[in-house]
Design a protein around this motif. Structure first.
Motif, mmCIF file in Angstrom:
data_model
loop_
_atom_site.group_PDB
_atom_site.id
_atom_site.type_symbol
_atom_site.label_atom_id
_atom_site.label_comp_id
_atom_site.label_asym_id
_atom_site.label_seq_id
_atom_site.Cartn_x
_atom_site.Cartn_y
_atom_site.Cartn_z
ATOM 1 N N MET A 1 1.010 -1.104 0.210
ATOM 2 C CA MET A 1 0.041 -0.164 0.057
ATOM 3 C C MET A 1 0.672 1.279 -0.056
ATOM 4 O O MET A 1 1.989 1.309 0.610
ATOM 5 N N PHE A 6 -2.178 4.743 3.220
ATOM 6 C CA PHE A 6 -2.159 4.095 4.438
ATOM 7 C C PHE A 6 -2.331 5.251 5.519
ATOM 8 O O PHE A 6 -3.206 4.790 6.425
ATOM 9 N N LYS A 49 -3.397 -5.195 9.570
ATOM 10 C CA LYS A 49 -3.205 -5.820 8.175
ATOM 11 C C LYS A 49 -2.374 -4.694 7.398
ATOM 12 O O LYS A 49 -1.395 -4.831 6.671
ATOM 13 N N ALA A 50 -3.133 -3.288 7.463
ATOM 14 C CA ALA A 50 -2.471 -2.374 6.740
ATOM 15 C C ALA A 50 -0.998 -2.127 7.114
ATOM 16 O O ALA A 50 -0.084 -1.893 5.948
ATOM 17 N N SER A 52 1.023 -4.295 8.127
ATOM 18 C CA SER A 52 1.562 -5.179 7.848
ATOM 19 C C SER A 52 2.195 -5.106 6.284
ATOM 20 O O SER A 52 3.191 -5.309 5.929
ATOM 21 N N GLU A 53 1.085 -4.897 5.402
ATOM 22 C CA GLU A 53 1.311 -4.388 4.046
ATOM 23 C C GLU A 53 2.400 -3.369 3.902
ATOM 24 O O GLU A 53 3.275 -3.349 3.057
ATOM 25 N N GLN A 54 2.450 -2.409 4.718
ATOM 26 C CA GLN A 54 3.200 -1.296 4.528
ATOM 27 C C GLN A 54 4.679 -1.486 4.928
ATOM 28 O O GLN A 54 5.596 -1.178 4.053
ATOM 29 N N GLN A 56 5.943 -4.619 4.080
ATOM 30 C CA GLN A 56 5.960 -5.957 3.440
ATOM 31 C C GLN A 56 6.030 -7.085 4.235
ATOM 32 O O GLN A 56 6.885 -7.708 4.166
ATOM 33 N N GLY A 57 5.251 -7.189 5.210
ATOM 34 C CA GLY A 57 4.914 -8.593 6.061
ATOM 35 C C GLY A 57 5.971 -8.563 7.108
ATOM 36 O O GLY A 57 5.805 -9.807 7.830
ATOM 37 N N ASP A 115 10.459 1.419 7.228
ATOM 38 C CA ASP A 115 9.910 0.388 8.212
ATOM 39 C C ASP A 115 9.475 0.774 9.466
ATOM 40 O O ASP A 115 8.647 0.720 10.142
#
Ligand SMILES: Cc1cc2nc3c(=O)[nH]c(=O)nc-3n(C[C@H](O)[C@H](O)[C@H](O)COP(=O)(O)OP(=O)(O)OC[C@H]3O[C@@H](n4cnc5c(N)ncnc54)[C@H](O)[C@@H]3O)c2cc1C
Length: 597
Positions: A1, A6, A49-50, A52-54, A56-57, A115
């Motif tokens: 995202m 975000f 979840k958002a 986590s996507e930002q 990259q897991g 991150d």
């Protein structure tokens, strides 16, 4: 995202009441507080979840397997690299009456500054308790907290050497310098291996190989050779920092002089998350070496005589840039000598100690050398060379024996082994001013050391006080925010004791409160004898008493007021909280409720 979407989503969730700006205080009035899992304001699945996507897991939900009885796992906790690789792990297991290692609720295993910025922004917007962990060696437990979001920097391990570094924006204002840029997850052994073994230079870091780079530097930082090269923080040229507003800044003396100064000793996780540090490097001396022995006195009178001789010998011959590390004075009238030196060969080191040893070993002195007397010397370039260490200093090092560990990569000093998993019963320290070494005051110092060592083992860490260091090292330390007491201290006295690891839920690893209290009383009594000599509290933030009552004065002295102002400027809402950190007096002890602004 994409980042912008975000942030919009987070802002949207605030509008729909998913973010909870205020938390009721005990008195019923609304007071700003942080949220815990289960609270209505705790982020929902979609928000996590958002995030986590930002990243990259790289968002982890954290559980500690130590919470179930697991003897196999407990055995592996004797390897500091294993602990460092666990998101839930800390090197100490706790401190009686203070803290017990607890996993965060979630962690971002950060790979880069983006991150870290995502985690910081998420924590700020959702009012989460934020924690930062590098090497996990905090004695004060400041890199773990239950119900928190952890920024875990371990994966950010990089080392880049520069021949001519100029901090950003300082072009034309400063001379280029030799330097090294170290990622936030770098451990000191890997930094030394890169800078010294492979680069042929010296960087000032810590003595313990598995301590994290920023955790040490942000608190000041002393290594075995600090009497020559000074405090680690004083060699900072630039820091890449994510501040509470989520901005990634290159902080140096030209860009943000106030913040730069505060980072030099103001403590970890207080002004932001450091993602990379650039430190000055120095030319290597020819050698590093050690003088190791145990001296035993057969009576109290003989031990006093030994103390008297050693204090005089230290004042006349060892208080200079060559000599660091420590002696330990035991209640059993033994003195363990673990002194390290730089720039001397074996003959020079032996020659220096000869008159002292000849004097104390005279027949009838009541003092003997127990066991071996060792003078070990290595070419400076090999001092942290893993192959050399294993070949020549085998008994002094331990190696990571996990099959996944690359050969010759992960070593640690055997002398740090006893601290692994320690559950602290007490830990107190004080800087001892060099004025105590004046001939007229030496007897008072000897009496205090003797009285102190009746209660507990006393460690004198000579490399953690700068009296005797070169003027440039003292001048550089003057430009940090550590209490000025460090400048004319000849040693940091540390009195500490711990019990076996405490792992809640693991049979056989319960705390022993009676023993802990008993030990703490002895440790306190030992320190009280030394503090009679130093009425103003002055101790080293990273190695000090969790219960230090005058901590602002003890750690930062006259610099504290300026540090508070800088904290308010860069972190007005107190996102970064650590026990006895700058500004922590505004928060409840668990960092969850703001008491005042
Ligand atoms: C066995 C042992 C030996 C030691 N030897 C020495 C020594 O020789 N000399 C010395 O000076 N000290 C020594 N110390 C003290 C040590 O330097 C401090 O405990 C230091 O803060 C540990 O850093 P860390 O990254 O390993 O620990 P962590 O517990 O991960 O971090 C310590 C603090 O720094 C914060 N922090 C970590 N990384 C960052 C970052 N990237 N940005 C912002 N904040 C961050 C954490 O939130 C925490 O508050 C020793 C400690 C132990 C346990």
């Amino acid at each position: 995202m994409r980042r912008r979407r975000f942030l919009e989503m987070l802002a949207g969730s605030a509008a729909f009441g998913l973010l909870r700006p205020l938390r009721p205080s005990a008195a019923g009035a609304a007071a700003p507080g942080r949220v815990r899992p289960g609270d209505p304001g705790w982020p929902g699945e979609a928000a996590w979840k958002a995030l986590s996507e930002q990243v990259q897991g790289r968002l982890l939900k954290v559980d500690s397997p130590l919470e179930q009885s697991n003897p196999e796992l407990v055995k592996r906790m004797k390897n500091p690299y294993f602990i460092g690789d666990q998101v839930w792990g800390t090197q100490s297991s706790g401190w009686a009456g203070a803290w017990t290692s607890s996993p965060s609720a979630y962690a971002v295993a950060a790979k880069d500054a983006a991150d870290v910025a995502a985690a910081v922004t998420f924590a700020r917007m959702h009012r989460l308790r934020l924690v930062v962990k590098g090497g996990g060696h905090s004695y004060q437990g400041t890199s773990n907290a239950p119900d928190s979001l952890l920024v875990w920097t371990r994966a950010m391990e990089t080392a880049t050497l520069h021949d001519a570094f100029i901090p950003k924006g300082c072009e034309g204002k400063v001379e280029p310098e030799h330097a090294v840029s170290l990622g936030a997850g770098t451990l000191w052994f890997h930094a030394y291996d890169a800078v010294t073994t492979r680069g042929g230079r010296y960087v000032q870091g810590g003595g313990c190989m598995t301590v994290g780079v920023p955790g040490l530097v942000l608190g000041g930082g002393f290594g075995s050779f600090s009497k020559r090269y000074g405090m680690a923080a004083a060699s900072m040229l630039e820091a890449e920092v994510v501040t509470a507003d989520g901005a990634v800044r290159a902080v140096n003396a030209c860009s943000d002089p106030d913040l730069f100064w505060a980072l030099k000793g103001g403590g970890g996780s207080t002004f932001g998350v450091v993602t990379r540090l650039t430190l000055r490097t120095h030319e290597l001396p020819s050698t590093f070496g050690a003088v190791l022995m145990t001296l035993k006195a057969d009576s109290d009178a003989a031990f006093k005589k030994l103390l008297r001789r050693f204090v005089a010998f230290y004042a006349s011959s060892l208080m200079n840039p060559h000599w660091g590390e420590q002696v330990r004075l035991h209640p059993t009238n033994r003195m363990e000598v673990q002194m390290l030196f730089e720039g001397l060969d074996r003959d020079q080191a032996e020659h220096l100690w000869r008159p002292f040893l000849a004097e104390i070993e005279k027949p009838g002195s009541g003092i003997t050398v127990a066991g071996d007397r060792t003078v070990a010397v290595a070419p400076a370039r090999d001092f942290w060379n893993p192959q050399f260490l294993q070949a020549h200093f085998g008994p002094y090092v331990r190696a990571d024996d996990r099959p996944s560990s690359p050969p010759f990569k992960n070593l640690w000093w055997a002398s740090n082994e006893e601290e692994l998993g320690a559950y602290w019963h007490g830990y107190e320290s004080t800087w001892l001013p060099a004025s105590l070494l004046a001939p007229a005051r030496q007897e008072a110092l000897v009496n205090a050391l003797f009285a102190s060592s009746r209660h507990w083992t006393v460690g004198l860490h000579f490399n953690k006080g700068l009296a005797g260091a070169p003027p440039e090292a003292i001048q550089a330390a003057r430009d940090t925010c550590t209490t000025p007491a460090v400048l004319d201290a000849f040693a940091l006295a540390i009195v500490a004791g711990s019990g076996p690891p405490v792992y809640p839920g693991v049979t056989g690893h319960e705390p022993d409160p009676v023993e802990a209290r008993n030990d703490a009383q002895h440790i306190h009594a030992a320190m009280a004898e030394l503090r009679k000599l130093t009425p103003q509290p002055a101790s080293y933030v990273l190695e000090s008493n969790y219960f230090e009552s005058k901590w602002q004065r003890a750690f930062w002295g006259s610099n504290y007021a300026r540090l508070r102002r800088i904290k308010k400027k860069y972190d007005p809402d107190g996102l970064f909280f650590v026990h006895h950190g700058v500004g922590s007096e505004e928060w409840s002890p668990d960092g969850m409720t703001r008491l005042r602004t």
